[in-house]
Each structure stands twice: as C-alpha cells, then as structure tokens.
Design a protein around this motif. Structure first.
Motif: not given
Length: 92
Positions: A1-12, A45-47, A49-56
């Motif tokens: 996982m890249s540092s960008f992906q890690q930052a997005i995964a940890a983004m509140p 970053a928005v896209l 984050w949505q790809a990782m977290h957007n369930d709805n």
C-alpha cells in the motif's frame, strides 16, 4: 500500500467532508480559492476515500471498491422518502 493510500485509509470522515466541499465549491472553508493543483489533488483524495469507505453512495459517485455508482430517479425518490422528516411548517 502506497503512502497516499495509507493517508487516505487513515483520513477521518470530517477531513473527507471538508475536501469534498472544497472541491464542490472551489474554495477552502476560509474562502480562499483552490489552485488548479489543489483542486486536482483534493479530487483524487475524495475519490480515493470514497473507493475505500463509501458504503452508501449518492446519485453518482465512487462506491466502496472503486465501482462507479449511478442511482436512478426512483431509487433517489425512495431514499429521500425514507429519510426522517426534520420539520414541516405551514406557511400563511
């Protein structure tokens, strides 16, 4: 996982919401305009984050797993009809 992906995964979620609003309005919360580079980076970053977290997902967005989601008008009507009514007021 890249540092960008890690930052997005940890983004509140709050940070995601601020970035999303900034991209939509073209301005930061303090009113300063996003540079083209800031807008591009924020959109990525928005896209992500949505790809990782957007369930709805909303009408047209990126769903969890990176899938493009487009809801029909009937799905949107059903969604908004089912949401809680906050207040109803009769005008004169």
């Amino acid at each position: 996982m890249s540092s960008f992906q890690q930052a997005i995964a940890a983004m509140p979620k709050e940070v995601y919401e601020r970035l999303k609003t900034a991209v939509e309005l073209g301005k930061w919360p303090d009113g300063s305009v996003l540079t083209p580079e800031q807008k591009e980076n924020s959109m990525q970053a928005v896209l992500a984050w949505q790809a990782m977290h957007n369930d709805n997902p909303e009408h047209m967005t990126i769903g969890k797993g990176g899938e493009l989601i487009m809801k029909s008008k009937s799905e949107l009507r059903r969604q908004f009809r089912d949401e809680e009514e906050i207040m109803r007021s009769k005008l004169n």
